[in-house]
Scaffold this active site. Structure first.
Site, PDB file in Angstrom:
ATOM      1  N   CYS A   2       0.839  -1.190   0.000  1.00 21.74           N
ATOM      2  CA  CYS A   2       0.000   0.000   0.000  1.00 21.74           C
ATOM      3  C   CYS A   2       0.874   1.239   0.000  1.00 21.74           C
ATOM      4  O   CYS A   2       2.086   1.160   0.136  1.00 21.74           O
ATOM      5  CB  CYS A   2      -0.857   0.010   1.261  1.00 21.74           C
ATOM      6  SG  CYS A   2      -1.763  -1.517   1.498  1.00 21.74           S
ATOM      7  N   ARG A  27       1.479   1.563  -6.067  1.00 24.87           N
ATOM      8  CA  ARG A  27       1.644   0.605  -4.968  1.00 24.87           C
ATOM      9  C   ARG A  27       0.362  -0.159  -4.662  1.00 24.87           C
ATOM     10  O   ARG A  27       0.362  -1.034  -3.794  1.00 24.87           O
ATOM     11  CB  ARG A  27       2.114   1.339  -3.712  1.00 24.87           C
ATOM     12  CG  ARG A  27       3.391   2.146  -3.908  1.00 24.87           C
ATOM     13  CD  ARG A  27       3.655   3.047  -2.742  1.00 24.87           C
ATOM     14  NE  ARG A  27       4.039   2.276  -1.572  1.00 24.87           N
ATOM     15  CZ  ARG A  27       5.292   1.965  -1.272  1.00 24.87           C
ATOM     16  NH1 ARG A  27       6.256   2.364  -2.061  1.00 24.87           N
ATOM     17  NH2 ARG A  27       5.583   1.246  -0.208  1.00 24.87           N
ATOM     18  N   TRP A  77      -3.549  -2.087  -1.423  1.00 27.82           N
ATOM     19  CA  TRP A  77      -3.439  -3.335  -2.186  1.00 27.82           C
ATOM     20  C   TRP A  77      -3.747  -4.421  -1.170  1.00 27.82           C
ATOM     21  O   TRP A  77      -2.929  -4.728  -0.301  1.00 27.82           O
ATOM     22  CB  TRP A  77      -2.025  -3.510  -2.745  1.00 27.82           C
ATOM     23  CG  TRP A  77      -1.877  -4.718  -3.633  1.00 27.82           C
ATOM     24  CD1 TRP A  77      -2.358  -4.859  -4.901  1.00 27.82           C
ATOM     25  CD2 TRP A  77      -1.206  -5.961  -3.325  1.00 27.82           C
ATOM     26  NE1 TRP A  77      -2.028  -6.103  -5.400  1.00 27.82           N
ATOM     27  CE2 TRP A  77      -1.334  -6.806  -4.456  1.00 27.82           C
ATOM     28  CE3 TRP A  77      -0.520  -6.448  -2.216  1.00 27.82           C
ATOM     29  CZ2 TRP A  77      -0.800  -8.100  -4.498  1.00 27.82           C
ATOM     30  CZ3 TRP A  77       0.009  -7.733  -2.250  1.00 27.82           C
ATOM     31  CH2 TRP A  77      -0.127  -8.545  -3.392  1.00 27.82           C
ATOM     32  N   ASN A 103       0.920   0.046   5.987  1.00 28.25           N
ATOM     33  CA  ASN A 103       1.414  -0.740   4.851  1.00 28.25           C
ATOM     34  C   ASN A 103       2.222  -1.890   5.435  1.00 28.25           C
ATOM     35  O   ASN A 103       3.111  -1.669   6.258  1.00 28.25           O
ATOM     36  CB  ASN A 103       2.308   0.126   3.960  1.00 28.25           C
ATOM     37  CG  ASN A 103       3.033  -0.730   2.916  1.00 28.25           C
ATOM     38  OD1 ASN A 103       2.541  -1.770   2.504  1.00 28.25           O
ATOM     39  ND2 ASN A 103       4.232  -0.309   2.542  1.00 28.25           N
ATOM     40  N   GLY A 104       1.885  -3.110   5.060  1.00 31.06           N
ATOM     41  CA  GLY A 104       2.610  -4.260   5.600  1.00 31.06           C
ATOM     42  C   GLY A 104       1.628  -5.344   6.011  1.00 31.06           C
ATOM     43  O   GLY A 104       0.449  -5.304   5.631  1.00 31.06           O
ATOM     44  N   GLU A 487       8.981 -14.378 -20.165  1.00 29.23           N
ATOM     45  CA  GLU A 487       8.595 -12.973 -19.976  1.00 29.23           C
ATOM     46  C   GLU A 487       7.411 -12.589 -20.866  1.00 29.23           C
ATOM     47  O   GLU A 487       6.482 -11.903 -20.436  1.00 29.23           O
ATOM     48  CB  GLU A 487       9.795 -12.046 -20.252  1.00 29.23           C
ATOM     49  CG  GLU A 487       9.526 -10.568 -20.146  1.00 29.23           C
ATOM     50  CD  GLU A 487       8.951 -10.087 -18.820  1.00 29.23           C
ATOM     51  OE1 GLU A 487       8.440  -8.960 -18.774  1.00 29.23           O
ATOM     52  OE2 GLU A 487       8.950 -10.872 -17.848  1.00 29.23           O
ATOM     53  N   LYS A 491       3.864 -11.164 -19.469  1.00 30.90           N
ATOM     54  CA  LYS A 491       3.260  -9.901 -19.915  1.00 30.90           C
ATOM     55  C   LYS A 491       1.796 -10.124 -20.303  1.00 30.90           C
ATOM     56  O   LYS A 491       0.905  -9.372 -19.931  1.00 30.90           O
ATOM     57  CB  LYS A 491       4.036  -9.311 -21.103  1.00 30.90           C
ATOM     58  CG  LYS A 491       5.375  -8.701 -20.700  1.00 30.90           C
ATOM     59  CD  LYS A 491       5.293  -7.343 -20.130  1.00 30.90           C
ATOM     60  CE  LYS A 491       5.420  -7.174 -18.616  1.00 30.90           C
ATOM     61  NZ  LYS A 491       6.313  -7.859 -17.790  1.00 30.90           N
ATOM     62  N   GLU A 494      -0.271 -10.827 -17.160  1.00 32.45           N
ATOM     63  CA  GLU A 494      -0.407  -9.656 -16.271  1.00 32.45           C
ATOM     64  C   GLU A 494      -1.513  -8.703 -16.720  1.00 32.45           C
ATOM     65  O   GLU A 494      -2.283  -8.208 -15.910  1.00 32.45           O
ATOM     66  CB  GLU A 494       0.911  -8.871 -16.235  1.00 32.45           C
ATOM     67  CG  GLU A 494       1.993  -9.437 -15.352  1.00 32.45           C
ATOM     68  CD  GLU A 494       3.274  -8.601 -15.449  1.00 32.45           C
ATOM     69  OE1 GLU A 494       3.819  -8.252 -14.388  1.00 32.45           O
ATOM     70  OE2 GLU A 494       3.712  -8.311 -16.570  1.00 32.45           O
ATOM     71  N   HIS A 510       7.297 -33.442 -23.650  1.00 30.75           N
ATOM     72  CA  HIS A 510       7.298 -34.201 -22.393  1.00 30.75           C
ATOM     73  C   HIS A 510       6.101 -33.847 -21.512  1.00 30.75           C
ATOM     74  O   HIS A 510       6.157 -33.963 -20.291  1.00 30.75           O
ATOM     75  CB  HIS A 510       8.600 -33.954 -21.629  1.00 30.75           C
ATOM     76  CG  HIS A 510       9.819 -34.325 -22.426  1.00 30.75           C
ATOM     77  ND1 HIS A 510      10.068 -35.609 -22.862  1.00 30.75           N
ATOM     78  CD2 HIS A 510      10.814 -33.548 -22.919  1.00 30.75           C
ATOM     79  CE1 HIS A 510      11.200 -35.622 -23.563  1.00 30.75           C
ATOM     80  NE2 HIS A 510      11.665 -34.396 -23.621  1.00 30.75           N
ATOM     81  N   LYS A 610       2.857  -2.361  -8.460  1.00 27.92           N
ATOM     82  CA  LYS A 610       4.138  -2.199  -9.150  1.00 27.92           C
ATOM     83  C   LYS A 610       5.258  -2.943  -8.443  1.00 27.92           C
ATOM     84  O   LYS A 610       6.153  -3.496  -9.071  1.00 27.92           O
ATOM     85  CB  LYS A 610       4.474  -0.715  -9.268  1.00 27.92           C
ATOM     86  CG  LYS A 610       5.711  -0.409 -10.072  1.00 27.92           C
ATOM     87  CD  LYS A 610       5.513  -0.753 -11.526  1.00 27.92           C
ATOM     88  CE  LYS A 610       6.774  -0.690 -12.346  1.00 27.92           C
ATOM     89  NZ  LYS A 610       6.693  -1.441 -13.586  1.00 27.92           N
TER      90      LYS A 610
HETATM   91  C1  BG6 Z   1       5.440  -7.217  -9.208  1.00 27.96           C
HETATM   92  C2  BG6 Z   1       5.267  -6.331 -10.431  1.00 27.96           C
HETATM   93  O1  BG6 Z   1       4.684  -6.735  -8.142  1.00 27.96           O
HETATM   94  O2  BG6 Z   1       6.812  -7.242  -8.802  1.00 27.96           O
HETATM   95  C3  BG6 Z   1       6.137  -6.871 -11.547  1.00 27.96           C
HETATM   96  O3  BG6 Z   1       3.888  -6.326 -10.809  1.00 27.96           O
HETATM   97  C4  BG6 Z   1       7.588  -6.951 -11.078  1.00 27.96           C
HETATM   98  O4  BG6 Z   1       6.047  -6.041 -12.678  1.00 27.96           O
HETATM   99  C5  BG6 Z   1       7.730  -7.713  -9.773  1.00 27.96           C
HETATM  100  O5  BG6 Z   1       8.347  -7.568 -12.073  1.00 27.96           O
HETATM  101  C6  BG6 Z   1       9.125  -7.542  -9.189  1.00 27.96           C
HETATM  102  O6  BG6 Z   1       9.316  -6.173  -8.890  1.00 27.96           O
HETATM  103  P1  BG6 Z   1      10.766  -5.521  -8.750  1.00 27.96           P
HETATM  104  O7  BG6 Z   1      10.485  -4.080  -8.487  1.00 27.96           O
HETATM  105  O8  BG6 Z   1      11.438  -6.180  -7.601  1.00 27.96           O
HETATM  106  O9  BG6 Z   1      11.493  -5.740 -10.047  1.00 27.96           O
END
Ligand code: BG6
Length: 615
Positions: A2, A27, A77, A103-104, A487, A491, A494, A510, A610
């Site tokens: 958060c 966040r 969050w 936050n936590g 990756e 993407k 996500e 396999h 993020k």
């Molecule tokens: C997730 C993000 O919370 O954390 C991803 O949504 C990110 O995009 C991942 O790759 C790791 O975050 P960071 O800041 O440690 O690279």
């Protein structure tokens, strides 16, 4: 994870807090709230969903807000208790005189809750946070001193917290405390700020005090006092933030993600700048303190990361082993934390993190430091808590990345690993100079080649439209591009919520091949001239034999491919060893356009943040 902000001072409290929360929206964004001291009362406003809902709520109640002098705000969050108004912060004690934002995660909240219920406290929410409100109120009842009450309370908390508390009877006083979650003070003149991260305060002040674990801050408009949990005052350094507030703009793009994808050529030039001057000169990594002596003692490298950063780590492993011959292990931070690792003083531990605040990686790095490993951090936030733990640092300089799905920071991480691998090879003299010079030459050409991909995305858009209705997706590759397949799949997951999975192409037969039929698109990454091109092609033939829809991502100009694949996404040719830095771009765009066509919230996908500052 958060975002928190607190303010006491002469400015419009509501605007300062809303502005701060806007800068902290990366966040989390499932609900938000604010508590302001106004007219000798504490007024609370909470809303579900995006921050705009709270802005509208406050606008609608503007008449009731007289002249607030201090306040705290929160953007959520959810961890404990689903997103709802009752679970949104701030939380209050039974009588409502005390308010808390947090936050936590409080790990012992259930036990504390029981004790407090037996003391007559009335709980309203399903959150872990609410126990803090009742706990501090209970202590305040005994001490009549908010600072003491917070101090006594945090000693009973287990887990991670950055918390701010206000009490009706303690005018214009905000008490903050932190442990395992980031918190800092913004020092002003006749005003002071407390927040989770610098973007929330930099517009108002650059004078910052970073709180360490187990520190408590007492904030008023005129004064900031920092103590440890026993009440001893701590003398803290005021650091001046070295950058300007950036107006976060989409620069005309529809989403931050699309803007950040298009920024990648310049981001690469930025990463190379100051490190790769001339292909005949050695790479310069100013903040990497790895000399021959340390390297000689090194017998292992461990790279620790999460999410997209973990995929960059996989490319890093491939390059460092290939260029320097040093064995490299890659591990998800959340796994490294809870196993008996072989890290020791002859290990180089590399932490990779865009935000530098991901709790799992911070905890893993702290463990590695306890084992005397040399810690190198690759991050986009040189001011972050993770960067403060570093013995060596590679800042990404990719600029602020707003979109939750990482793109430009990933590419910057990849280029940083190319530079690090060459740097190690040059120190160890493990590769021919001519080979390294060619790699450097190709690195310098990359931005222009990526610009040509970005110049015409029509084929990618058509491919996205063609495949946006599929519910599942498989990405395959071999060798250094396995990370790209993982990756690319991440993407798509996500931002479109499509069930996409990346596999080593050789693994398909396999097991996963069982899922193949006309409802399963298979995207394969194959670079001609590479050691695995033909192998991947035959894996695609196997998939075609099961009626799977085939997409190729390749630099091959072979027209025969058009007969095998439903769609061929062509990119400019680069040597296979460099290809992850360009193959990731069409996959970012494919995911973007599929999510866009599905009308998804591309920059703020559901359930994500993020970076996650809780384990
Ligand atoms: C997730 C993000 O919370 O954390 C991803 O949504 C990110 O995009 C991942 O790759 C790791 O975050 P960071 O800041 O440690 O690279």
């Amino acid at each position: 994870m958060c975002g928190i902000i607190g303010y006491a001072g002469y400015r419009d409290v509501v605007s300062v807090i809303l502005n701060g929360l806007t800068k902290l929206e990366y966040r989390g964004y499932d609900s938000a709230g604010i508590a302001i001291r106004d007219d000798n009362q504490i007024k609370i406003y909470k809303t579900l969903g995006k921050l705009i809902n709270l802005k509208n709520e406050l606008e609608a109640n503007r008449a009731d807000i007289k002249n607030p002098t201090s306040g705290i705000g929160h953007i959520r969050w959810a961890t404990h208790g689903s997103p709802s108004i009752v679970n949104a912060h701030p939380h209050t004690c039974t009588c409502g005189s005390l308010v808390v934002v947090h936050n936590g995660i409080i790990e012992n909240y259930k036990q504390l809750r029981e004790v407090l219920i037996n003391k007559g406290c009335k709980f309203k929410s399903q959150t872990d946070t609410e126990v803090i409100a009742h706990l501090v109120a209970d202590e305040y009842g005994q001490t009549k001193d908010l600072e003491k009450a917070v101090r006594n309370s945090v000693k009973k908390l287990q887990g991670a917290y950055a918390v701010c508390v206000m009490h009706k009877k303690a005018p214009d006083l905000i008490v903050g405390a932190r442990k395992h979650a980031p918190m800092l003070i913004g020092v002003g003149d006749g005003e002071n700020f407390i927040a989770s991260d610098t973007p929330a305060i930099i517009e108002y002040t650059k004078k910052t005090i970073y709180l360490e674990d187990n520190e408590i801050a007492v904030v008023t408009k005129d004064k900031v006092k920092i103590t440890d949990v026993d009440g001893n005052e701590v003398n803290k350094k005021v650091e001046i933030l070295p950058w300007e507030p950036v107006a976060l703009s989409k620069l005309g793009y529809k989403h931050f993600m699309l803007k950040e994808i298009h920024e990648q050529p310049d981001v690469i030039r930025n990463v190379l700048n100051g490190k790769l001057y001339d292909i005949e000169q050695p790479i310069i990594l100013g903040e990497v303190k790895l000399n021959n002596d340390i390297l000689k003692k090194l017998n292992k490298i461990q790279i620790i990361a999460c999410g997209t950063s973990l995929h960059a780590a996989l490319v890093g492993k491939y390059l460092i082993e290939d260029f320097s011959g040093i064995s490299v292990e890659v591990e998800a931070s959340s796994e490294y934390i809870y196993r008996k690792s072989t890290t020791d003083s002859s290990t180089l531990v590399i932490g990779v993190s865009q935000s530098g605040e991901t709790a799992d990686t911070i905890t893993a790095i702290k463990q590695a430091k306890e084992k005397n490993a040399h810690v190198l951090i690759i991050t986009n936030r040189p001011d972050s808590n993770m960067a403060r733990l570093a013995d060596s640092l590679i800042p990404l300089n990719a600029g602020i990345e707003v979109s939750v799905a990482a793109t430009k920071s990933y590419t910057a991480q990849l280029i940083s690993f190319y530079l690090l691998a060459i740097y190690l090879a040059e120190i160890k003299n493990s590769l021919e100079q001519s080979y390294l010079q060619n790699i450097k030459h190709e690195l310098v050409q990359l931005p222009a080649k990526i610009e040509s991909v970005l110049a015409d995305t029509s084929v990618i858009q058509a491919c996205a439209r063609k495949f946006s209705s599929f519910k599942n997706f498989i990405y395959i590759a071999r060798g250094i591009n396995l990370a790209t397949a993982l990756e690319g799949a991440l993407k798509l997951k996500e931002i479109s919520y499509i069930n996409a999975t990346g596999y080593a192409a050789g693994e398909l037969k396999h097991g996963p091949i069982a899922m193949l039929d006309e409802t399963m698109p298979v995207l394969s990454i194959m670079i001609p001239g590479g050691i695995t091109y033909e192998k991947v092609l035959s894996n695609c033939e196997e998939a075609k034999a099961r009626n799977a829809k085939l997409i190729a991502l390749t630099s091959s100009t072979d027209e025969k491919l058009d007969n095998i694949f439903d769609v061929v996404l062509r990119i400019p040719h680069v040597p296979e060893i460099l290809s992850p830095a360009i193959t990731c771009v069409p996959l970012q765009l494919l995911a973007y356009y599929i999510a866009e066509f599905l009308g998804k919230d591309v920059d703020q996908p559901r359930n994500l943040a993020k970076s996650v500052t809780v384990e």
